[in-house]
Enzyme design. Structure first.
Site, PDB file in Angstrom:
ATOM      1  CE  LYS A  50      21.924  43.404  75.979  1.00  0.00           C
ATOM      2  NZ  LYS A  50      23.256  44.063  75.924  1.00  0.00           N
ATOM      3  CD  GLU A 105      14.133  36.423  67.650  1.00  0.00           C
ATOM      4  OE1 GLU A 105      14.169  37.353  68.481  1.00  0.00           O
ATOM      5  OE2 GLU A 105      15.030  35.570  67.549  1.00  0.00           O
ATOM      6  CG  ASP A 106      15.861  40.446  66.593  1.00  0.00           C
ATOM      7  OD1 ASP A 106      15.698  39.211  66.582  1.00  0.00           O
ATOM      8  OD2 ASP A 106      16.936  40.980  66.952  1.00  0.00           O
ATOM      9  CG  ASP A 109      20.327  34.202  60.133  1.00  0.00           C
ATOM     10  OD1 ASP A 109      20.169  33.839  58.967  1.00  0.00           O
ATOM     11  OD2 ASP A 109      21.450  34.525  60.580  1.00  0.00           O
ATOM     12  CE  LYS A 137      19.812  38.149  57.965  1.00  0.00           C
ATOM     13  NZ  LYS A 137      21.146  38.042  58.591  1.00  0.00           N
ATOM     14  CG  PHE A 158      24.734  41.320  60.021  1.00  0.00           C
ATOM     15  CD1 PHE A 158      24.489  40.092  60.613  1.00  0.00           C
ATOM     16  CD2 PHE A 158      24.838  42.438  60.831  1.00  0.00           C
ATOM     17  CE1 PHE A 158      24.364  39.975  61.992  1.00  0.00           C
ATOM     18  CE2 PHE A 158      24.711  42.329  62.215  1.00  0.00           C
ATOM     19  CZ  PHE A 158      24.472  41.095  62.788  1.00  0.00           C
ATOM     20  NE  ARG A 171      21.390  45.784  71.136  1.00  0.00           N
ATOM     21  CZ  ARG A 171      21.261  44.510  70.764  1.00  0.00           C
ATOM     22  NH1 ARG A 171      20.278  44.156  69.962  1.00  0.00           N
ATOM     23  NH2 ARG A 171      22.103  43.597  71.193  1.00  0.00           N
TER      24      ARG A 171
HETATM   25  P1  IMP Z   1      19.049  32.213  64.323  1.00  0.00           P
HETATM   26  O1  IMP Z   1      19.116  31.326  65.521  1.00  0.00           O
HETATM   27  O2  IMP Z   1      20.129  31.887  63.328  1.00  0.00           O
HETATM   28  O3  IMP Z   1      17.678  32.227  63.657  1.00  0.00           O
HETATM   29  O4  IMP Z   1      19.424  33.673  64.811  1.00  0.00           O
HETATM   30  C1  IMP Z   1      18.497  34.550  65.250  1.00  0.00           C
HETATM   31  C2  IMP Z   1      19.136  35.654  66.051  1.00  0.00           C
HETATM   32  O5  IMP Z   1      20.345  36.115  65.452  1.00  0.00           O
HETATM   33  C3  IMP Z   1      18.217  36.862  66.057  1.00  0.00           C
HETATM   34  O6  IMP Z   1      17.423  36.836  67.215  1.00  0.00           O
HETATM   35  C4  IMP Z   1      19.167  38.034  66.035  1.00  0.00           C
HETATM   36  O7  IMP Z   1      19.452  38.421  67.365  1.00  0.00           O
HETATM   37  C5  IMP Z   1      20.429  37.525  65.410  1.00  0.00           C
HETATM   38  N1  IMP Z   1      20.548  37.956  63.986  1.00  0.00           N
HETATM   39  C6  IMP Z   1      20.378  37.194  62.883  1.00  0.00           C
HETATM   40  N2  IMP Z   1      20.562  37.901  61.754  1.00  0.00           N
HETATM   41  C7  IMP Z   1      20.833  39.164  62.147  1.00  0.00           C
HETATM   42  C8  IMP Z   1      21.089  40.385  61.425  1.00  0.00           C
HETATM   43  O8  IMP Z   1      21.100  40.473  60.189  1.00  0.00           O
HETATM   44  N3  IMP Z   1      21.309  41.476  62.200  1.00  0.00           N
HETATM   45  C9  IMP Z   1      21.313  41.455  63.567  1.00  0.00           C
HETATM   46  N4  IMP Z   1      21.068  40.332  64.276  1.00  0.00           N
HETATM   47  C10 IMP Z   1      20.830  39.204  63.574  1.00  0.00           C
HETATM   48 MG    MG Z   2      17.473  38.206  68.706  1.00  0.00          MG
END
Ligand code: IMP
Ligand code: MG
Length: 180
Positions: A50, A105-106, A109, A137, A158, A171
């Site tokens: 989302k 993508e938002d 991480d 990040k 976060f 959100r």
């Molecule tokens: P990854 O697989 O570790 O790269 O995670 C990515 C997903 O984790 C993103 O699409 C976000 O939905 C969520 N996410 C990672 N860091 C944050 C944050 O600081 N705030 C909110 N959602 C996050």
């Molecule tokens: Mg996401």
């Protein structure tokens, strides 16, 4: 310039990190870059739900050309930790073969979610897969994921707002905050 005073909502406090005006400028600049790469093609913007819904809405409205939209829902987070186990909750119904696909993508991480998604999309043989990510990040990156249209590098904190949540909430904050 806004007052840098912490925001407090239902007993939780937040510190302003990035204002919506800065986000708007960045999005306009990547929309131009995408158009330069896509040229006369009709890109398919694929929103990762989302968290990317607000980014998507602003990006497509800044896009200076024809485009189409699609949505996918993935999940790997519980609270503030990535579980590393990515699941597809809502798949793609569009045909991606030969398309200029832009993943929207938002935040990247660890990179696990994007690595999983890109590998899945490749199976459908799109012409190319580009990645637009609002936040990255870099300290946390574990998978090698190339971000074609990055916007902001942020510290390993976060964040919430502008579509991003903490356990489903916040959100709707128009700006980006760190959760204290
Ligand atoms: P990854 O697989 O570790 O790269 O995670 C990515 C997903 O984790 C993103 O699409 C976000 O939905 C969520 N996410 C990672 N860091 C944050 C944050 O600081 N705030 C909110 N959602 C996050
Ligand atoms: Mg996401």
């Amino acid at each position: 310039m806004k007052e840098e005073k912490p925001l407090s909502v239902h007993g939780d406090s937040f510190t302003l990190l990035i204002e919506k005006e800065k986000i708007k400028e960045k999005i306009e600049s990547i929309a131009e870059k995408i158009k330069k790469d896509a040229k006369e093609e009709n890109p398919l913007f694929l929103c990762v739900l989302k968290g990317a819904f607000i980014f998507m809405a602003d990006l497509v409205r800044a896009y200076p050309g024809h485009c189409e939209v699609s949505f996918i829902r993935l999940a790997s987070y519980q609270g503030t930790q990535s579980s590393g186990n990515v699941k597809t909750l809502l798949g793609i119904t569009d045909n991606l073969k030969g398309r200029f696909v832009v993943i929207v993508e938002d935040i990247v991480d660890t990179g696990k979610t994007m690595k999983y998604l890109i590998d899945e999309l490749k199976k459908q043989e799109p012409k190319c897969i580009k990645l637009a990510a609002l936040f990255t990040k870099p300290e946390n990156m574990q998978c090698k994921v190339h971000i074609d249209y990055p916007c902001f590098n942020i510290p390993n904190k976060f964040i919430v707002g502008y579509g991003l949540d903490f356990d489903g909430l916040y959100r709707n904050f128009p700006d980006i905050y760190t959760k204290d």
